[in-house]
Design an enzyme around this catalytic site. Structure first.
Site, short mmCIF file in Angstrom:
data_model
loop_
_atom_site.label_atom_id
_atom_site.label_comp_id
_atom_site.label_asym_id
_atom_site.label_seq_id
_atom_site.Cartn_x
_atom_site.Cartn_y
_atom_site.Cartn_z
N ARG A 211 0.65 -9.21 5.40
CA ARG A 211 -0.80 -9.23 5.36
C ARG A 211 -1.33 -10.25 6.36
O ARG A 211 -0.65 -11.20 6.71
CB ARG A 211 -1.30 -9.62 3.95
CG ARG A 211 -0.91 -8.65 2.85
CD ARG A 211 -1.72 -7.36 2.95
NE ARG A 211 -1.45 -6.46 1.85
CZ ARG A 211 -0.49 -5.55 1.85
NH1 ARG A 211 0.29 -5.43 2.91
NH2 ARG A 211 -0.30 -4.75 0.81
N ARG B 9 5.97 3.84 0.98
CA ARG B 9 6.95 2.77 0.80
C ARG B 9 6.78 2.10 -0.56
O ARG B 9 5.69 2.02 -1.09
CB ARG B 9 6.79 1.77 1.94
CG ARG B 9 7.83 0.65 1.97
CD ARG B 9 7.75 -0.10 3.30
NE ARG B 9 8.54 -1.32 3.26
CZ ARG B 9 8.05 -2.52 3.02
NH1 ARG B 9 6.76 -2.66 2.80
NH2 ARG B 9 8.83 -3.58 3.00
N LYS C 165 -5.75 1.76 9.22
CA LYS C 165 -4.48 2.48 9.13
C LYS C 165 -4.65 3.94 9.53
O LYS C 165 -5.50 4.65 9.01
CB LYS C 165 -3.93 2.39 7.71
CG LYS C 165 -2.53 2.98 7.54
CD LYS C 165 -1.97 2.67 6.17
CE LYS C 165 -0.61 3.28 5.95
NZ LYS C 165 -0.03 2.91 4.63
#
Length: 331
Positions: A328, A129, A194
């Site tokens: 975040r 992205r 992640k």
């Protein structure tokens, strides 16, 4: 268009790997004889594979071996595993980007059946992205792109990246007993690290049908050198499950799961998925910072019926949508 030399190089790389995948040592001379090329050519082909993130040991007097055993993608096996009536899965060795490959086909006028998938062993120009590069080492992970069609046009794509993330979460839970979370708007986390990222690219008009290319990068077996290329905590399926993952089976399962969820989405829109998303929200009821032109700090209250993130700053509750925003954890 790939040159004849490049095609030859890719074919020889593939043939070399057919011998090396078992993790044993093979001499350069023996490999050269099997391929009918010089030892220098073998060394060059292996160097090219190293350039794509494949770890290969070279020991004088013993030859070459892979740092770890890998399983190559197998187009025939994948086809045999697919249920009847589902769209094709195209398998590539090394490509620039699986998303780019599907987009190029659309731009040249090729007719694609919704659900068509391209996968690759490695990407030389993987994209994430906001124009970021996506580290795509050879044979380690899943680089997967799927074509879909939204007849209602571009506005119907609101919340699509979140729906794709939920498809991956469903698959991980149902097939691998992994409970994953979604980080708005396009990442999948396990144990606060992640595991996967999603890139949705659209081609179409506001008031006409829209072509959609959905890219999914899923970490399966990251090498030790991966930390040199990734600037955030990450994990992979091998670490979470402590067992081998058959990528060929995973690809077929992911295509089926994704197509089923996309059919739900096309028929019902994102509102149908709001409750499920909020159950998987990584930052549910936690303090967050939404980074854009200026930071927005507040408590994450899930998403609305269009996939916008809801931020409660104590005095007002506002909704924000994708674009150049990045989420975040708060201080």
């Amino acid at each position: 268009m790939v040159s004849n030399m490049s095609k030859t190089s890719l074919l020889c790389q593939r043939q070399l790997l057919q011998y090396l995948v078992d993790g044993n040592f093979y001499s350069g001379q023996w490999l050269a004889e099997q391929l009918g090329v010089s030892r220098t050519a073998v060394a060059n082909y292996l160097h090219e594979l190293k350039h794509h993130g494949l770890e290969i040991f070279s020991v004088k007097g013993r030859g070459y071996k892979l740092a770890q055993v890998i399983q190559l993608l197998d187009a025939n096996k994948i086809k045999s595993l697919q249920p009847a009536g589902i769209s094709q899965i195209l398998v590539q060795h090394i490509t620039d980007s699986t998303n780019s490959q599907l987009l190029q086909r659309l731009q040249t006028g090729q007719m694609l059946e919704p659900g068509t998938v391209i996968v690759a062993e490695a990407q030389s120009a993987g994209r994430g992205r906001r124009g970021r590069s996506w580290y795509s080492p050879f044979g380690s992970n899943l680089y997967f792109s799927c074509y879909w069609r939204l007849e209602q046009g571009v506005p119907a794509a609101m919340g699509l990246s979140l729906v794709v993330a939920l498809a991956v979460c469903r698959l991980l839970h149902n097939q691998y007993a992994i409970n994953a979370k979604v980080k708005w708007p396009n990442d999948i986390y396990v144990n606060n690290s992640k595991l996967a990222g999603i890139l949705v690219e659209l081609s179409g008009q506001v008031d006409a049908g829209c072509d959609v290319v959905i890219g999914i990068g899923l970490n399966i077996s990251m090498s030790e050198q991966s930390s040199q290329h990734i600037d955030q905590p990450y994990t992979d399926l091998r670490s979470e499950m402590m067992q081998h993952i058959d990528r060929n089976i995973l690809i077929v399962r992911l295509q089926q799961q994704l197509v089923n969820v996309l059919k739900e989405f096309s028929a019902n829109g994102f509102a149908h998925f709001v409750t499920e998303y909020n159950q998987h929200d990584l930052y549910a009821n936690r303090k967050v910072s939404l980074l854009g032109k200026s930071p927005i700090v507040g408590i994450c209250r899930g998403v609305d019926k269009q996939g916008g993130i809801i931020i409660d700053n104590g005095s007002t509750t506002d909704v924000y949508y994708g674009g150049e925003l990045s989420l975040r954890p708060g201080d």
